[in-house]
Design a protein around this motif. Sequence first.
Motif, PDB file in Angstrom:
ATOM      1  N   LYS A   1       4.464 -55.442 -13.782  1.00  0.00           N
ATOM      2  CA  LYS A   1       3.142 -54.875 -13.999  1.00  0.00           C
ATOM      3  C   LYS A   1       2.510 -55.463 -15.251  1.00  0.00           C
ATOM      4  O   LYS A   1       3.197 -55.899 -16.168  1.00  0.00           O
ATOM      5  N   VAL A   2       1.181 -55.432 -15.291  1.00  0.00           N
ATOM      6  CA  VAL A   2       0.431 -55.858 -16.462  1.00  0.00           C
ATOM      7  C   VAL A   2      -0.712 -54.866 -16.677  1.00  0.00           C
ATOM      8  O   VAL A   2      -1.295 -54.362 -15.711  1.00  0.00           O
ATOM      9  N   THR A   3      -1.007 -54.579 -17.948  1.00  0.00           N
ATOM     10  CA  THR A   3      -2.143 -53.724 -18.308  1.00  0.00           C
ATOM     11  C   THR A   3      -3.144 -54.542 -19.104  1.00  0.00           C
ATOM     12  O   THR A   3      -2.784 -55.186 -20.096  1.00  0.00           O
ATOM     13  N   PHE A   4      -4.396 -54.551 -18.659  1.00  0.00           N
ATOM     14  CA  PHE A   4      -5.479 -55.200 -19.379  1.00  0.00           C
ATOM     15  C   PHE A   4      -6.312 -54.116 -20.075  1.00  0.00           C
ATOM     16  O   PHE A   4      -6.608 -53.085 -19.472  1.00  0.00           O
ATOM     17  N   GLU A   5      -6.707 -54.380 -21.316  1.00  0.00           N
ATOM     18  CA  GLU A   5      -7.560 -53.426 -22.027  1.00  0.00           C
ATOM     19  C   GLU A   5      -8.621 -54.198 -22.811  1.00  0.00           C
ATOM     20  O   GLU A   5      -8.303 -55.029 -23.660  1.00  0.00           O
ATOM     21  N   LEU A   6      -9.875 -53.919 -22.521  1.00  0.00           N
ATOM     22  CA  LEU A   6     -10.993 -54.590 -23.176  1.00  0.00           C
ATOM     23  C   LEU A   6     -11.906 -53.552 -23.823  1.00  0.00           C
ATOM     24  O   LEU A   6     -12.236 -52.546 -23.204  1.00  0.00           O
ATOM     25  N   THR A   7     -12.322 -53.801 -25.072  1.00  0.00           N
ATOM     26  CA  THR A   7     -13.222 -52.899 -25.786  1.00  0.00           C
ATOM     27  C   THR A   7     -14.456 -53.666 -26.250  1.00  0.00           C
ATOM     28  O   THR A   7     -14.331 -54.796 -26.741  1.00  0.00           O
ATOM     29  N   TYR A   8     -15.610 -53.091 -26.077  1.00  0.00           N
ATOM     30  CA  TYR A   8     -16.803 -53.676 -26.685  1.00  0.00           C
ATOM     31  C   TYR A   8     -17.766 -52.591 -27.143  1.00  0.00           C
ATOM     32  O   TYR A   8     -17.663 -51.425 -26.747  1.00  0.00           O
ATOM     33  N   GLU A   9     -18.700 -53.000 -28.014  1.00  0.00           N
ATOM     34  CA  GLU A   9     -19.541 -52.044 -28.715  1.00  0.00           C
ATOM     35  C   GLU A   9     -21.003 -52.474 -28.653  1.00  0.00           C
ATOM     36  O   GLU A   9     -21.310 -53.666 -28.637  1.00  0.00           O
ATOM     37  N   GLU A  10     -21.884 -51.472 -28.659  1.00  0.00           N
ATOM     38  CA  GLU A  10     -23.314 -51.763 -28.601  1.00  0.00           C
ATOM     39  C   GLU A  10     -24.135 -50.575 -29.077  1.00  0.00           C
ATOM     40  O   GLU A  10     -23.764 -49.419 -28.855  1.00  0.00           O
ATOM     41  N   LEU A  11     -25.211 -50.859 -29.761  1.00  0.00           N
ATOM     42  CA  LEU A  11     -26.157 -49.818 -30.167  1.00  0.00           C
ATOM     43  C   LEU A  11     -27.185 -49.633 -29.052  1.00  0.00           C
ATOM     44  O   LEU A  11     -27.870 -50.586 -28.660  1.00  0.00           O
ATOM     45  N   LEU A  12     -27.302 -48.426 -28.530  1.00  0.00           N
ATOM     46  CA  LEU A  12     -28.229 -48.160 -27.446  1.00  0.00           C
ATOM     47  C   LEU A  12     -29.668 -48.215 -27.964  1.00  0.00           C
ATOM     48  O   LEU A  12     -29.986 -47.638 -29.002  1.00  0.00           O
ATOM     49  N   LYS A  13     -30.498 -48.878 -27.227  1.00  0.00           N
ATOM     50  CA  LYS A  13     -31.903 -49.019 -27.608  1.00  0.00           C
ATOM     51  C   LYS A  13     -32.751 -48.066 -26.769  1.00  0.00           C
ATOM     52  O   LYS A  13     -32.574 -47.956 -25.558  1.00  0.00           O
ATOM     53  N   ARG A  14     -33.676 -47.385 -27.433  1.00  0.00           N
ATOM     54  CA  ARG A  14     -34.534 -46.428 -26.739  1.00  0.00           C
ATOM     55  C   ARG A  14     -35.733 -47.158 -26.129  1.00  0.00           C
ATOM     56  O   ARG A  14     -36.402 -47.948 -26.786  1.00  0.00           O
ATOM     57  N   ARG A  15     -36.011 -46.859 -24.882  1.00  0.00           N
ATOM     58  CA  ARG A  15     -37.126 -47.469 -24.169  1.00  0.00           C
ATOM     59  C   ARG A  15     -37.787 -46.413 -23.307  1.00  0.00           C
ATOM     60  O   ARG A  15     -37.119 -45.721 -22.544  1.00  0.00           O
ATOM     61  N   LEU A  16     -39.088 -46.271 -23.445  1.00  0.00           N
ATOM     62  CA  LEU A  16     -39.852 -45.312 -22.648  1.00  0.00           C
ATOM     63  C   LEU A  16     -39.251 -43.912 -22.717  1.00  0.00           C
ATOM     64  O   LEU A  16     -39.196 -43.175 -21.737  1.00  0.00           O
ATOM     65  N   GLY A  17     -38.773 -43.564 -23.918  1.00  0.00           N
ATOM     66  CA  GLY A  17     -38.298 -42.213 -24.149  1.00  0.00           C
ATOM     67  C   GLY A  17     -36.918 -41.904 -23.634  1.00  0.00           C
ATOM     68  O   GLY A  17     -36.518 -40.739 -23.612  1.00  0.00           O
ATOM     69  N   LYS A  18     -36.140 -42.941 -23.256  1.00  0.00           N
ATOM     70  CA  LYS A  18     -34.802 -42.697 -22.719  1.00  0.00           C
ATOM     71  C   LYS A  18     -33.820 -43.742 -23.249  1.00  0.00           C
ATOM     72  O   LYS A  18     -34.166 -44.888 -23.473  1.00  0.00           O
ATOM     73  N   TYR A  19     -32.581 -43.306 -23.436  1.00  0.00           N
ATOM     74  CA  TYR A  19     -31.463 -44.229 -23.623  1.00  0.00           C
ATOM     75  C   TYR A  19     -30.782 -44.370 -22.265  1.00  0.00           C
ATOM     76  O   TYR A  19     -30.680 -43.399 -21.516  1.00  0.00           O
ATOM     77  N   GLU A  20     -30.304 -45.563 -21.981  1.00  0.00           N
ATOM     78  CA  GLU A  20     -29.649 -45.788 -20.688  1.00  0.00           C
ATOM     79  C   GLU A  20     -28.260 -46.366 -20.888  1.00  0.00           C
ATOM     80  O   GLU A  20     -28.053 -47.269 -21.700  1.00  0.00           O
ATOM     81  N   LEU A  21     -27.336 -45.824 -20.137  1.00  0.00           N
ATOM     82  CA  LEU A  21     -25.970 -46.334 -20.081  1.00  0.00           C
ATOM     83  C   LEU A  21     -25.707 -46.704 -18.626  1.00  0.00           C
ATOM     84  O   LEU A  21     -25.654 -45.822 -17.767  1.00  0.00           O
ATOM     85  N   LEU A  22     -25.588 -47.996 -18.350  1.00  0.00           N
ATOM     86  CA  LEU A  22     -25.382 -48.457 -16.976  1.00  0.00           C
ATOM     87  C   LEU A  22     -23.979 -49.010 -16.843  1.00  0.00           C
ATOM     88  O   LEU A  22     -23.615 -49.962 -17.515  1.00  0.00           O
ATOM     89  N   ILE A  23     -23.191 -48.390 -15.986  1.00  0.00           N
ATOM     90  CA  ILE A  23     -21.806 -48.816 -15.790  1.00  0.00           C
ATOM     91  C   ILE A  23     -21.663 -49.367 -14.382  1.00  0.00           C
ATOM     92  O   ILE A  23     -21.965 -48.688 -13.409  1.00  0.00           O
ATOM     93  N   ASN A  24     -21.209 -50.610 -14.289  1.00  0.00           N
ATOM     94  CA  ASN A  24     -21.022 -51.267 -12.994  1.00  0.00           C
ATOM     95  C   ASN A  24     -19.536 -51.419 -12.746  1.00  0.00           C
ATOM     96  O   ASN A  24     -18.839 -52.045 -13.533  1.00  0.00           O
ATOM     97  N   ALA A  25     -19.035 -50.829 -11.675  1.00  0.00           N
ATOM     98  CA  ALA A  25     -17.608 -50.879 -11.364  1.00  0.00           C
ATOM     99  C   ALA A  25     -17.381 -51.660 -10.080  1.00  0.00           C
ATOM    100  O   ALA A  25     -18.026 -51.389  -9.066  1.00  0.00           O
ATOM    101  N   GLN A  26     -16.459 -52.624 -10.148  1.00  0.00           N
ATOM    102  CA  GLN A  26     -16.143 -53.429  -8.972  1.00  0.00           C
ATOM    103  C   GLN A  26     -14.680 -53.875  -9.039  1.00  0.00           C
ATOM    104  O   GLN A  26     -14.378 -55.039  -9.282  1.00  0.00           O
ATOM    105  N   PRO A  27     -13.741 -52.967  -8.824  1.00  0.00           N
ATOM    106  CA  PRO A  27     -12.327 -53.335  -8.951  1.00  0.00           C
ATOM    107  C   PRO A  27     -11.763 -54.146  -7.779  1.00  0.00           C
ATOM    108  O   PRO A  27     -10.619 -54.557  -7.823  1.00  0.00           O
ATOM    109  N   MET A  28     -12.558 -54.375  -6.745  1.00  0.00           N
ATOM    110  CA  MET A  28     -12.194 -55.236  -5.605  1.00  0.00           C
ATOM    111  C   MET A  28     -11.215 -54.595  -4.621  1.00  0.00           C
ATOM    112  O   MET A  28     -10.792 -55.230  -3.663  1.00  0.00           O
ATOM    113  N   GLN A  29     -10.847 -53.345  -4.843  1.00  0.00           N
ATOM    114  CA  GLN A  29     -10.027 -52.620  -3.875  1.00  0.00           C
ATOM    115  C   GLN A  29     -10.083 -51.139  -4.230  1.00  0.00           C
ATOM    116  O   GLN A  29     -10.308 -50.792  -5.398  1.00  0.00           O
ATOM    117  N   PRO A  30      -9.922 -50.239  -3.252  1.00  0.00           N
ATOM    118  CA  PRO A  30      -9.822 -48.827  -3.584  1.00  0.00           C
ATOM    119  C   PRO A  30      -8.619 -48.594  -4.505  1.00  0.00           C
ATOM    120  O   PRO A  30      -7.543 -49.159  -4.282  1.00  0.00           O
TER     121      PRO A  30
END
Length: 864
Positions: free
Chosen positions: A127-156
Amino acid sequence: MDQAALRLILLGVFLISKQNVDIYSFYINSMVTSRYATTVITSRVANTLNESQEIQFEVKIPKNAFISKFRMTIEGKTYDGVVKEKEEAQQLYNQAVSRGQSAGQIKSVGRTLEDFKTSVTVAAFSKVTFELTYEELLKRRLGKYELLINAQPMQPVADFKMDVHIQEKPGISSLEVKGDLSTGDLANAIKTTRADKDAWVTLYPTQDQQTKCKSCGENGLNGDLLVTYDVERRNPKGEVMVSNGYFVHYFAPSDVPRIPKNVVFIIDRSGSMHGRKIEQTRLALLRILSDLDEDDHFGLITFDSEVNLWKRELLKATEANLKNAKSFVNEITDRGATDINAAVLAGVDMINRHPREGTASILILLTDGDPTSGETNIEKIMANVKKAIGTKFPLYCLGFGYDVNFDFLTKMSLENGGVARRIYEDSDADLQLQGFYEEVAVPLLTDIQLKYPVGTNLTKTSFSLYFNGSEIVVSGQITDNSVESFTTEVIAVSKGSKVTYQDTIMTKDPSDVPPENEDFMQRLWAYLTVKQLLERQVLLKGQEKEDEKKEALKLSLKYQFVTPLTSMVVTKPQEVARRKPLLSKRHMTARLEFAKRKPGATHHLANTIPFFSGRNWETSQDRGKDECKMLKVSEYILVCLTLCCIWLCSVLAPTVRSNRFLLPVVGQSKLLCFDVPVPHKLRLLQDSASEFYMNGESVTGQNGFHQITFHYKTNHHLTINTTSVRYHEGQNQVEFLWGQELTQHNTEGVSLILRSNEIDITMGNIHVVILLHKEKREIFLWPAVQQQPKDVSLTGILGKTDASYEEIQGSQTPTLKINDQEVSTSWEDVTDYRLSSKPVIKCWLVSFYAAMQRDISDFTVTKL
C-alpha cells in the motif's frame, strides 16, 4: 481564478488501471479560518497484483494556491517533499534520476491551473498513502466567498470523505452548497451544520451513491462541490484580528453610497475576432449596457487597424442613448489588424476631456491578439498608456483566448492600477465578460489609504478603487508585542468627499482562533506578501527587482511554498536491478560481432539497441545501469544475447542519427516513442480532403528539421527554415525573419502569428506550431500539432491518434503488446521539443513499425 470569486480546485486523479489498484480511502479536508483555506488531500492505495507496479498520482490546483506539503508513506516509511530554490531543485531532481531513482517534482507552470504529478513503484500486495497540502486566501467576489472542490478518484471508493470546516470570527451570514456533486443520490450524502461562528459541510457517499450524480458514472465521482458563504459585517470599519505578533484587517464597508462611474469600453474587432468571439462580445456588451445606471456615463470604441468612436464624448446612460448604443454594438463586425496603442489612447483622451467631480472612471480593454498595426513595440505602448493615464484611473485588460500576449496585458494593467483577466474561448465567454463587469460595476470608494501606527512589514496599503461585493485585505507584523491596543485608520474618497474609518481593538482579548490554527495569521501574511512581491516583479527593473525577488524567495523557502521561484522535489525509493556480466569485455565484444554476422541477427539487434551501428560501445564490467549514468556517459542500453544480459555504456558523444518522436496513447499515461533516422524527407501531416500537406526535411548529424513546408489548397504555400519564413498566396509573397518583432498575417482560411522562437499556423481547421530551438550550437525546427479536428482523417508521422498498447507483466525484459504483437521495449528519456521549455520525459521506446504499423518508406516524400 477568472470566473469566480474564489475557486479552490482539488483534483486527485490516479492514472492507473482500476482492476489492479484499489483506492480504498480518499479524504479531502478543507479548513477555512478567517478566509484562509488550508486543504489536505489524502489517498490510500493498494496494489492488488502479485507483482510490483507503478502508481501515478496527479493533482491540479488553482493558480492562486501554494502547495506547502507533500508526503508519501510506503510500508510504514514516510518520504517528504522538500521545497528548494528552483535551480537547486532541478539539480536534486536530475541527481535522483541519474541514480536510477523515481523522482517527482512540483512546479508552478504559470497558467490557471498548476500540475503536481508523481509516481512510485509499489510492491506486490503493498500500500501507499499520498498526502498533499496547499493553501490559499479566499477572495470575495460579488458578496460571496467560494470554495470549489472537484473530486475525481477514477473509481468508486469504499471510504470517501469530504469535510469542510469554515470558522469566521464575526459570524457566518449565509451558506450554500451546490454543484454537480450535490445532485442525484449524492444530495442525500451531504450534511450541512451551522453555528454562530462555524459551519460544517460533509460529503460521505456510499460506493453506490458515487456513481449517481449529474456527472458521475461507473468510474465514480467526477464533478464539483461548490460551497459559498459570507460573513456578518456589523462594523463598517472592518474586521481586525491579532495573533502571535501578526495582524490581518478585512475592510469591506457597504454603508456608503455608490459612486457614478465613467466607463469606456475598448473593443477589438480585428480579423482574429471572427465568428463566435465577436458574437459573444456583442451579446455581453448588450447585457452590460442594460446594467448601467442612469447617472453613469459611458463610451464605446472599436478598433482594428483603425479606431472608431461611437461618439466623441461620454454620454449619460439614458434610455435613448442606451438604445442607440445597442444598435451600434449590433453592427460591430470583425476586420483588419490590431492597433492597441491608438485605441487605448483614444479611450484615455475621451475620459480626460470630460472630467466629472464625484465620479469614478474606468477603462476596459478587450482584445484577443497582439499589436500588429500602428505602434507595435510593447514597451512603447505601455509607456504611452502610463503617461496618458497618469494614475488618474485604472485600466482593466481582458485577454480573449490563448493567442493573446497575456503577459503584456497583465503588465499594462498593473502599471495603471488595474488587473488583467483571461476570457476563455468557450460557450460561456459572454458570461465571463459580463461577470467581470459586474465585479467593477458599483464603485463605492476611491483613493483608499490604510494606516497602522504599530504595524510593520505591511502588505499593500494603497488602493485606487473599492467595489461593492469585494474586500480589501491588509496584513502585517506588530512592532511591539507588548502593546495592549491596535489602531487602524482608513482614509478614502466617497463621491468627492473625504471619509475616515478609525478603529481600536484590545490585543489582549481572548483569541477566537483555536490552538491548532494559531499560526494561520503568520502564514496568511507570508502568502499575501509573496503574492504581491511576485506581482510587482513585472513592474520593477534592476536592483530593486532583484531585491524583491530575493525577499519572495526567502519567504517561499521559509514557509515551504511552491511558487514560480521554487520547486518541490520528492525522492522515492526504487530498487535498481543490477545484472553483472557473465562474460568478459573481450568475449562480449566477440559475441556482439558474431551476432552482427549471424544471419537474421542484425535486424534483432537493430530493434534491441538504438543507434548500435557506428557507436563505440564499452561494456560496463561490474557496473550496472546506475554506474553508467554516474559516469555521465551519453547512452546506456541493455543488450540481451543468448547467455547473458549486460549494460553497455556509450563512451563517446555520438552524432545525432535519428529524431525521436512522441506518440500519445489512448487510455494510457505513459507515452510511446519511436526513432526516425536522419536524413529524411517526411510527410509529417496530411489531410487530402482539405488539400493540406505538411512535409519536413532533416539533415545528417542534426536534431529536428532544417526545413518544413506547408501546402494548402492550390494557392497557399509556406516555407519555414531556420532563418526565415516565406508565405506565397498566388502571386503574392511575404517574408519574415526569426527574431523580428511579433508579426501577424491573416488571409482567407490562413492565419500566421510569428513570435520570437515559434510560429502559429492555422490553415482551415488545422492548427500547428513550429518551434525554433537552439541547442548545443545547433538551430533546428520542430513541429507541434495543436488542433486535430475530430471529423478529419489525418495521415503522416504526426497524424496517428489511435495508438494503444498493453504492458506484458512477468517478462524478463520490458514487453508491450501492440496490435496483438509482442514488442520489446525500453523505458527511455526523450526531450519533448514540442514545448519551448524542452522538458525531458519518459516514454516506451519501440521500433518505427511497431509504433506506426507501417514502414518508414510509406511516410517519405521525394520533394517538399
